[in-house]
Design a protein around this motif. Structure first.
Motif, PDB file in Angstrom:
ATOM      1  N   GLY A  70       0.873  -1.163   0.000  1.00 53.23           N
ATOM      2  CA  GLY A  70       0.000   0.000   0.000  1.00 53.23           C
ATOM      3  C   GLY A  70       0.916   1.221   0.000  1.00 53.23           C
ATOM      4  O   GLY A  70       2.141   1.103   0.085  1.00 53.23           O
ATOM      5  N   SER A  71       0.371   2.385  -0.099  1.00 54.92           N
ATOM      6  CA  SER A  71       1.168   3.607  -0.184  1.00 54.92           C
ATOM      7  C   SER A  71       1.826   3.914   1.164  1.00 54.92           C
ATOM      8  O   SER A  71       1.142   4.050   2.173  1.00 54.92           O
ATOM      9  CB  SER A  71       0.282   4.778  -0.615  1.00 54.92           C
ATOM     10  OG  SER A  71       1.057   5.942  -0.754  1.00 54.92           O
ATOM     11  N   ILE A  72       3.162   3.991   1.155  1.00 52.64           N
ATOM     12  CA  ILE A  72       3.923   4.323   2.367  1.00 52.64           C
ATOM     13  C   ILE A  72       5.022   5.317   2.020  1.00 52.64           C
ATOM     14  O   ILE A  72       5.392   5.475   0.866  1.00 52.64           O
ATOM     15  CB  ILE A  72       4.568   3.083   3.026  1.00 52.64           C
ATOM     16  CG1 ILE A  72       5.580   2.421   2.071  1.00 52.64           C
ATOM     17  CG2 ILE A  72       3.515   2.097   3.501  1.00 52.64           C
ATOM     18  CD1 ILE A  72       6.453   1.376   2.736  1.00 52.64           C
ATOM     19  N   GLY A  73       5.554   5.970   3.031  1.00 54.40           N
ATOM     20  CA  GLY A  73       6.753   6.774   2.880  1.00 54.40           C
ATOM     21  C   GLY A  73       6.515   8.200   2.430  1.00 54.40           C
ATOM     22  O   GLY A  73       5.419   8.577   2.043  1.00 54.40           O
ATOM     23  N   ALA A  74       7.616   8.950   2.532  1.00 53.43           N
ATOM     24  CA  ALA A  74       7.651  10.346   2.108  1.00 53.43           C
ATOM     25  C   ALA A  74       9.113  10.728   1.925  1.00 53.43           C
ATOM     26  O   ALA A  74      10.015  10.005   2.373  1.00 53.43           O
ATOM     27  CB  ALA A  74       6.987  11.238   3.151  1.00 53.43           C
ATOM     28  N   SER A  75       9.346  11.851   1.313  1.00 52.72           N
ATOM     29  CA  SER A  75      10.702  12.337   1.115  1.00 52.72           C
ATOM     30  C   SER A  75      11.413  12.462   2.456  1.00 52.72           C
ATOM     31  O   SER A  75      10.830  12.924   3.435  1.00 52.72           O
ATOM     32  CB  SER A  75      10.670  13.691   0.408  1.00 52.72           C
ATOM     33  OG  SER A  75      11.974  14.165   0.211  1.00 52.72           O
ATOM     34  N   GLY A  76      12.659  12.017   2.521  1.00 55.01           N
ATOM     35  CA  GLY A  76      13.449  12.111   3.737  1.00 55.01           C
ATOM     36  C   GLY A  76      13.303  10.912   4.669  1.00 55.01           C
ATOM     37  O   GLY A  76      13.943  10.864   5.713  1.00 55.01           O
ATOM     38  N   GLN A  77      12.478   9.943   4.304  1.00 56.45           N
ATOM     39  CA  GLN A  77      12.304   8.754   5.129  1.00 56.45           C
ATOM     40  C   GLN A  77      13.097   7.580   4.550  1.00 56.45           C
ATOM     41  O   GLN A  77      13.440   7.571   3.369  1.00 56.45           O
ATOM     42  CB  GLN A  77      10.832   8.351   5.210  1.00 56.45           C
ATOM     43  CG  GLN A  77       9.966   9.363   5.907  1.00 56.45           C
ATOM     44  CD  GLN A  77       8.501   8.929   5.955  1.00 56.45           C
ATOM     45  OE1 GLN A  77       8.105   7.925   5.378  1.00 56.45           O
ATOM     46  NE2 GLN A  77       7.691   9.717   6.644  1.00 56.45           N
ATOM     47  N   PRO A 131      12.317   6.557  -0.253  1.00 58.69           N
ATOM     48  CA  PRO A 131      11.441   7.158  -1.268  1.00 58.69           C
ATOM     49  C   PRO A 131      11.589   8.676  -1.352  1.00 58.69           C
ATOM     50  O   PRO A 131      11.919   9.341  -0.369  1.00 58.69           O
ATOM     51  CB  PRO A 131      10.041   6.776  -0.794  1.00 58.69           C
ATOM     52  CG  PRO A 131      10.177   6.541   0.669  1.00 58.69           C
ATOM     53  CD  PRO A 131      11.563   6.031   0.888  1.00 58.69           C
ATOM     54  N   SER A 132      11.324   9.216  -2.537  1.00 56.69           N
ATOM     55  CA  SER A 132      11.288  10.668  -2.707  1.00 56.69           C
ATOM     56  C   SER A 132       9.871  11.192  -2.500  1.00 56.69           C
ATOM     57  O   SER A 132       9.662  12.391  -2.367  1.00 56.69           O
ATOM     58  CB  SER A 132      11.797  11.058  -4.090  1.00 56.69           C
ATOM     59  OG  SER A 132      11.024  10.426  -5.083  1.00 56.69           O
ATOM     60  N   ALA A 133       8.916  10.267  -2.463  1.00 56.11           N
ATOM     61  CA  ALA A 133       7.497  10.576  -2.221  1.00 56.11           C
ATOM     62  C   ALA A 133       6.833   9.262  -1.812  1.00 56.11           C
ATOM     63  O   ALA A 133       7.454   8.205  -1.882  1.00 56.11           O
ATOM     64  CB  ALA A 133       6.842  11.139  -3.477  1.00 56.11           C
ATOM     65  N   ALA A 134       5.585   9.339  -1.408  1.00 57.70           N
ATOM     66  CA  ALA A 134       4.860   8.120  -1.062  1.00 57.70           C
ATOM     67  C   ALA A 134       4.882   7.151  -2.248  1.00 57.70           C
ATOM     68  O   ALA A 134       4.789   7.573  -3.402  1.00 57.70           O
ATOM     69  CB  ALA A 134       3.428   8.446  -0.663  1.00 57.70           C
ATOM     70  N   VAL A 167       6.638  -6.844   4.863  1.00 56.35           N
ATOM     71  CA  VAL A 167       6.683  -6.047   6.087  1.00 56.35           C
ATOM     72  C   VAL A 167       7.390  -4.745   5.746  1.00 56.35           C
ATOM     73  O   VAL A 167       8.425  -4.750   5.078  1.00 56.35           O
ATOM     74  CB  VAL A 167       7.441  -6.780   7.206  1.00 56.35           C
ATOM     75  CG1 VAL A 167       7.555  -5.919   8.459  1.00 56.35           C
ATOM     76  CG2 VAL A 167       6.789  -8.115   7.528  1.00 56.35           C
ATOM     77  N   ALA A 168       6.861  -3.652   6.219  1.00 47.91           N
ATOM     78  CA  ALA A 168       7.499  -2.338   6.040  1.00 47.91           C
ATOM     79  C   ALA A 168       7.726  -1.731   7.418  1.00 47.91           C
ATOM     80  O   ALA A 168       6.786  -1.573   8.195  1.00 47.91           O
ATOM     81  CB  ALA A 168       6.616  -1.422   5.204  1.00 47.91           C
ATOM     82  N   VAL A 169       9.001  -1.414   7.727  1.00 52.32           N
ATOM     83  CA  VAL A 169       9.372  -0.810   9.009  1.00 52.32           C
ATOM     84  C   VAL A 169      10.038   0.521   8.723  1.00 52.32           C
ATOM     85  O   VAL A 169      11.049   0.578   8.017  1.00 52.32           O
ATOM     86  CB  VAL A 169      10.343  -1.711   9.800  1.00 52.32           C
ATOM     87  CG1 VAL A 169      10.728  -1.056  11.123  1.00 52.32           C
ATOM     88  CG2 VAL A 169       9.753  -3.092  10.021  1.00 52.32           C
ATOM     89  N   ARG A 170       9.482   1.577   9.272  1.00 47.81           N
ATOM     90  CA  ARG A 170      10.079   2.911   9.066  1.00 47.81           C
ATOM     91  C   ARG A 170      11.337   3.015   9.918  1.00 47.81           C
ATOM     92  O   ARG A 170      11.291   2.832  11.141  1.00 47.81           O
ATOM     93  CB  ARG A 170       9.095   4.009   9.418  1.00 47.81           C
ATOM     94  CG  ARG A 170       9.669   5.376   9.145  1.00 47.81           C
ATOM     95  CD  ARG A 170       8.684   6.470   9.392  1.00 47.81           C
ATOM     96  NE  ARG A 170       9.365   7.751   9.334  1.00 47.81           N
ATOM     97  CZ  ARG A 170       8.841   8.885   9.733  1.00 47.81           C
ATOM     98  NH1 ARG A 170       7.601   8.899  10.208  1.00 47.81           N
ATOM     99  NH2 ARG A 170       9.520   9.987   9.669  1.00 47.81           N
ATOM    100  N   LEU A 171      12.451   3.338   9.268  1.00 46.12           N
ATOM    101  CA  LEU A 171      13.713   3.500   9.978  1.00 46.12           C
ATOM    102  C   LEU A 171      13.880   4.927  10.495  1.00 46.12           C
ATOM    103  O   LEU A 171      14.363   5.164  11.580  1.00 46.12           O
ATOM    104  CB  LEU A 171      14.884   3.135   9.066  1.00 46.12           C
ATOM    105  CG  LEU A 171      14.869   1.696   8.539  1.00 46.12           C
ATOM    106  CD1 LEU A 171      16.004   1.483   7.547  1.00 46.12           C
ATOM    107  CD2 LEU A 171      14.941   0.713   9.686  1.00 46.12           C
ATOM    108  N   TYR A 172      13.519   5.897   9.675  1.00 43.58           N
ATOM    109  CA  TYR A 172      13.518   7.310  10.080  1.00 43.58           C
ATOM    110  C   TYR A 172      12.684   8.096   9.112  1.00 43.58           C
ATOM    111  O   TYR A 172      12.292   7.657   8.079  1.00 43.58           O
ATOM    112  CB  TYR A 172      14.933   7.903  10.202  1.00 43.58           C
ATOM    113  CG  TYR A 172      15.714   7.995   8.919  1.00 43.58           C
ATOM    114  CD1 TYR A 172      15.606   9.119   8.102  1.00 43.58           C
ATOM    115  CD2 TYR A 172      16.572   6.985   8.530  1.00 43.58           C
ATOM    116  CE1 TYR A 172      16.334   9.218   6.934  1.00 43.58           C
ATOM    117  CE2 TYR A 172      17.301   7.078   7.363  1.00 43.58           C
ATOM    118  CZ  TYR A 172      17.186   8.190   6.566  1.00 43.58           C
ATOM    119  OH  TYR A 172      17.910   8.289   5.414  1.00 43.58           O
TER     120      TYR A 172
END
Length: 172
Positions: A70-77, A131-134, A167-172
């Motif tokens: 599904g859609s995850i993430g953003a610039s800087g993550q 990612p640079s965007a979601a 599995v998606a785990v946000r690191l920062y």
């Protein structure tokens, strides 16, 4: 899927260029360090998506999307993705390619050999994406040997609908 056991340590050394290292410290938190020596704590944001029905790999020329984040993430993550897929081929020995990608860029891939008809093999691919965007990240598979390959919801452990996931785990 087996357990991953990591020993606590004060800090890890700086990994080689293009690599990262993930490790626990005695404070009970999980950290990662990049190839320039920057250490970051892993932010406890995670999601897991399971495959709901077997996916037939019935064309040797095509990759078939199996399951996605599904859609995850953003610039800087940065996100740690752990893709795990149970595979079989009902016709006999086969070679199945597995990739983790966002429908444009392939971030990691592997090749899994199925030794005999109906044997179940599990392929697990960990990868870190920035990612640079979601974006939506997928596990996709292609049976290069026959049109009888399958990505399975239930693998050798017999637990229904748990054999294939991302599995998606946000690191920062």
């Amino acid at each position: 899927m087996g357990a991953l056991i990591l020993s606590e340590q004060a800090a890890a050394g700086t990994p080689a260029s293009g690599d990262v290292v993930v490790y626990p410290k005695s404070d009970g938190l999980l950290y990662w360090k990049d190839d320039v020596g920057t250490e970051r704590v892993i932010v406890p944001t995670a999601a897991q998506t399971f495959l709901g029905a077997d996916v037939l790999l019935n064309n040797t020329s095509n990759y078939f999307n199996v399951v996605d984040t599904g859609s995850i993430g953003a610039s800087g993550q940065a996100w740690l993705l752990i893709a795990s897929v149970a595979l079989t081929d009902t016709a006999g020995a086969a070679n199945i390619n597995v990739r983790v990608w966002d429908s444009t860029t392939v971030f990691a891939e592997a090749s899994m050999d199925i030794r005999t008809a109906n044997a179940v093999e599990t392929c697990t691919i960990p990868v870190i994406v920035t990612p640079s965007a979601a974006a939506t990240y997928s596990i996709s598979c292609k049976d290069t040997s026959s049109t009888s390959g399958k990505a399975l919801t239930t693998g050798n452990a017999g637990t229904a609908n748990k054999a294939t996931s991302i599995v998606a785990v946000r690191l920062y």
